[in-house]
Write an enzyme that holds these catalytic residues in place. Structure first.
Site, PDB file in Angstrom:
ATOM      1  N   HIS A  71      33.467  60.417  10.751  1.00  0.00           N
ATOM      2  CA  HIS A  71      32.669  59.627   9.827  1.00  0.00           C
ATOM      3  C   HIS A  71      32.703  58.146  10.160  1.00  0.00           C
ATOM      4  O   HIS A  71      31.705  57.443  10.018  1.00  0.00           O
ATOM      5  CB  HIS A  71      33.012  59.858   8.365  1.00  0.00           C
ATOM      6  N   HIS A 101      19.008  64.472   6.914  1.00  0.00           N
ATOM      7  CA  HIS A 101      19.649  63.236   6.475  1.00  0.00           C
ATOM      8  C   HIS A 101      19.969  62.318   7.654  1.00  0.00           C
ATOM      9  O   HIS A 101      19.576  61.164   7.687  1.00  0.00           O
ATOM     10  CB  HIS A 101      20.924  63.577   5.690  1.00  0.00           C
ATOM     11  N   PHE A 102      20.671  62.846   8.652  1.00  0.00           N
ATOM     12  CA  PHE A 102      21.174  61.890   9.649  1.00  0.00           C
ATOM     13  C   PHE A 102      20.123  61.478  10.680  1.00  0.00           C
ATOM     14  O   PHE A 102      20.360  60.554  11.432  1.00  0.00           O
ATOM     15  CB  PHE A 102      22.498  62.337  10.274  1.00  0.00           C
TER      16      PHE A 102
END
Lengths: 560, 55, 159
Positions: free
Chosen positions: A218, A372-373
């Site tokens: 992350h 999303h990414f």
């Protein structure tokens, strides 16, 4: 400013190599949308397997391109603002390690012996050179931090009461995050996976390896993002002819990232076994903390752009939005950055869903995630990288940008593509479409018993978006390599647009030093990760042997 | 502070217009931010109620 | 005089308020509807044998084992209204265990046990999809929970 030939050459290589590899990465991006939508029902195309290509797409786009660019852009920011070039030997040593690592990892992927995706979860085993290559890429990227930190300490000793330039602060924070988080993945790769893949150790604790990966994984996304943030704060207001609304807000946001980037990693393991709910809840809570710097940024940038628009005579509440240099070929960096911001509105908000504890059960590992990414890493990150690569190359080589009018269109085309693509994926994810799956072979094959007609419209949308993104990518390659082929017409210099601040607050010592922040960061990491690792050690059972993607029998038994 | 400003001035300005706004209230940016928050609430609670409907 | 611009300060407070609202909603759903993430269990070899156990008329336990490239059991029959505990593990690489249109979303990992509980209020066929890449046969890896539909389970099938 004038820079040496050697420094220019270093930057050109660090920009040119990953952009060249990106051709493979983007090609397979398009191919995935074709496979997934069921246009072809094949496991491979042109001798490239779906999952092999997916591995290359992830490794090249998300690890190689981003790392090389962060180093190159870091060199540019540090050199430009501290008015001093980094150490030549260290700079080239870092490049050499990164390039050897990239060649090894790429070789392993091309040979088809490392189709383990960019997260390389054990007990799926890749060729040892894949792990070694990734480790070298990472170690190579550590070296500049050491050099920049030395330069910064020296500069600070001479200018103790001068605010550290925001871009320098951002670069140092970004590479501090990177150094700390990559320690975990280096341990995973070198201590757990490499000896195991060679057969020297019989098994690996899978959840422990995953936990180490996400300690890195992350923070990695902020390592991608912070170069874009540096550009948003220090360059965007200038190219819009405005001012940065608040300098201090930028510093607060950057230190917020330093604190929260790493200890939130467990939110990628909400669906994992052996980690207790309390540990996961705490990670979700901390992830809310990392949302605040992005909220601050959203407002600060909007205010900076409003300032620019009003200066150009905009009236009313939203008139400023129409008065910005969207299509000015000379200010193409504006186009790249504003398009990234548009995508990040959706990328950031969907990220808040992912972080929210049990909401993760709706979307985890479904197509929602790549939806999303692609609005984060393939949004602000990717657009900042390609826009700035063209800019730095053109400025430093003294060559004018090839096809400037096309160049300024690319980011808009990309945004349209990504919005369609991500709509398809996000919607598909909500009705159960899995990510990382060659859907065309089964779920999107009408002659297969697993056929899902309800996933046809969503994968078709993703295909349409993918085609538009691919076209934008091809145009970028034409502009970038076309610029490279042009003749030099100006003197090659290192120059970055520098934004002034509207609220240029006086120097606050707390926001101009690292020590208290590093200590707090360490405490948060300990609070988040000591329980996580203790949970894992307590609850996991036997270690896993090696498996290859094509056989349910462990490698050790096959070899007997 | 001075060194930082000198640094900025040393750069050839790209295309700076001469006027500066002295009194500036970012009303539009506040409205934009409010819109952003509302969009965030819509997306988040959309998934939240979808989750509840799947219990 | 405060140093940071007052609008910036308000933005930070508004962001905090939004996040607090999300946090409250998460906790509310957790408390009121018992909606939660998977439960953490210590490893035990017992879960590596696939089976369906009926505890009482409306409570079932499923030991699901994921392996390249199938789930066992591959068909699970339960009556409407039953509450089912899923215990999931893997015999080889990492697999996913996602019951579509239900909040069952777990990773199946070698040497680890994952658990969640879900109630099936409506009849139907609920597909279980592997959503983590697990090798060349990944895209074929599916199982199903059949809830009272289209008929009661055939008597010769183990329950």
């Amino acid at each position: 400013m004038q820079v040496s030939k050697s420094f220019k050459r270093l930057i050109f290589w660090e920009l040119g190599i990953p952009v060249s590899l990106l051709i493979i990465g983007i090609y397979h991006g398009l191919m995935q949308t074709i496979y997934r939508s069921g246009v072809i029902h094949q496991s491979s195309f042109a001798h490239l397997d779906y999952y092999q290509g997916l591995t290359m797409h992830g490794v090249i786009n998300a690890l190689v391109l981003t790392t090389f660019f962060a180093v190159a852009f870091g060199h540019a920011c540090i050199t430009f603002y501290l008015k001093k070039e980094p150490n030549k030997v260290l700079g080239w040593l870092s490049f050499a390690l990164m390039i050897v690592g990239t060649v090894l990892a790429t070789g392993a992927m091309v040979s088809g012996k490392a189709s383990v995706l960019y997260t390389f979860y054990p007990p799926l085993k890749a060729h040892p050179l894949f792990y070694l290559g990734l480790a070298l890429l990472i170690v190579g990227s550590w070296i500049p931090l050491y050099d920049w930190a030395r330069m910064y300490v020296k500069w600070k000793a001479q200018n103790p009461l001068v605010k550290t330039p925001l871009a320098v602060l951002g670069t140092l924070i970004n590479f501090t995050i990177w150094f700390v988080c990559t320690l975990a993945v280096a341990y995973e790769v070198l201590v757990l996976l490499l000896p195991w893949s060679m057969g020297w150790t019989p098994g690996v604790n899978v959840t422990f390896a995953r936990t180490l990966f996400w300690f890195f994984g992350h923070a990695l996304v902020y390592f991608w993002l912070l170069p874009a943030y540096i550009m948003y704060y220090t360059i965007l207001p200038k190219v819009a002819d405005g001012k940065l609304y608040s300098d201090l807000a930028g510093r607060i946001a950057l230190f917020g990232f330093l604190l929260f980037s790493i200890p939130v990693g467990v939110h990628h393991q909400f669906s994992d076994p052996s980690i207790e709910r309390g540990t996961k809840f705490f990670a979700g809570l901390l992830t809310y903390g990392v949302a605040i710097p992005s909220f601050i940024t959203a407002f600060t940038l909007a205010a900076s752009l409003e300032y620019a628009g009003r200066k150009r005579g905009a009236k009313g509440l939203f008139g400023w939005m129409g008065k910005l240099p969207y299509l000015d070929p000379n200010k193409y960096l504006f186009a790249y950055m504003i398009c990234g911001l548009i995508l990040f509105i959706f990328g950031g908000l969907t990220g808040l869903v992912n972080a929210s504890y049990q909401l993760s059960s709706v979307i985890h590992n479904t197509a929602w995630l790549p939806g999303h990414f692609h609005m984060t890493v393939a949004g602000p990150v990717f657009l900042a990288i390609i826009g700035m690569s063209t800019y730095l190359y053109s400025k430093m080589s003294g060559k004018r940008v090839f096809l400037p009018k096309v160049n300024v269109i690319i980011p808009y085309l990309w945004v349209i593509g990504v919005l369609i693509f991500s709509t398809g994926l996000s919607w598909g994810g909500l009705i159960g479409e899995p990510r990382r799956t060659n859907l065309g072979l089964s779920y999107l094959n009408p002659s297969n018993e697993l056929f899902r007609p309800d996933w046809v419209p969503t994968t078709m949308l993703a295909l349409c978006g993918g085609i538009i993104m691919f076209i934008a990518g091809v145009l970028f390659f034409i502009v970038f390599f076309g610029t490279m082929l042009r003749k030099q017409t100006e003197e090659g210099i290192l120059e970055l647009p520098v934004s002034e601040a509207y609220h240029d607050e006086r120097r606050v010592p707390l926001f101009d030093q690292f020590k208290p922040w590093l200590i707090t960061m360490a405490i948060l990491i300990v609070l988040a990760y000591v329980p996580a690792i203790m949970n894992v050690m307590k609850n996991t059972g036997p270690k896993a042997p090696r498996f290859t993607p094509d056989n349910p029998v462990p490698v050790a038994i096959l070899n007997k | 502070m001075e060194a930082y400003e000198q640094l900025s001035e040393a750069k050839p300005a790209l295309a700076d217009t001469s006027t500066t706004l002295e009194k500036f209230e970012p009303k539009g940016a506040i409205a934009f931010f409010a819109g952003l928050v509302i969009l965030g609430l819509i997306i988040w609670f959309g998934i939240y109620f979808l989750m509840l409907s799947r219990i | 005089m405060s140093l940071i611009d007052k609008t910036e300060k308000r933005v930070m407070m508004a962001s905090g308020a939004v996040l607090a609202l999300f946090l409250f909603s998460v906790l509310y759903a957790k408390g009121k509807y018992k909606s939660d993430l998977p439960e953490c269990l210590p490893y035990s070899k017992a879960y590596e044998t696939p089976k369906v156990t009926k505890l009482d008329d409306s409570t079932y336990q499923v030991f699901a084992v994921a392996q390249m490239w199938q789930f066992q059991p591959s068909e699970i029959y339960v009556p409407v209204g039953s509450e089912v505990d899923f215990f999931v593990t893997s015999k080889d690489v990492v697999h996913g265990f996602n019951i579509l249109l239900k909040n069952v979303n777990m990773m199946a990992i070698y040497g680890n046990i994952n658990k969640t509980t879900v109630k099936f209020d409506k009849p139907g066929v609920y597909k279980i999809t592997c959503h983590e890449y697990c090798g060349v046969g990944h895209q074929n890896m599916q199982a199903q929970v059949i809830v009272n539909y289209p008929t009661e389970p055939p008597p010769n099938l183990p329950r």
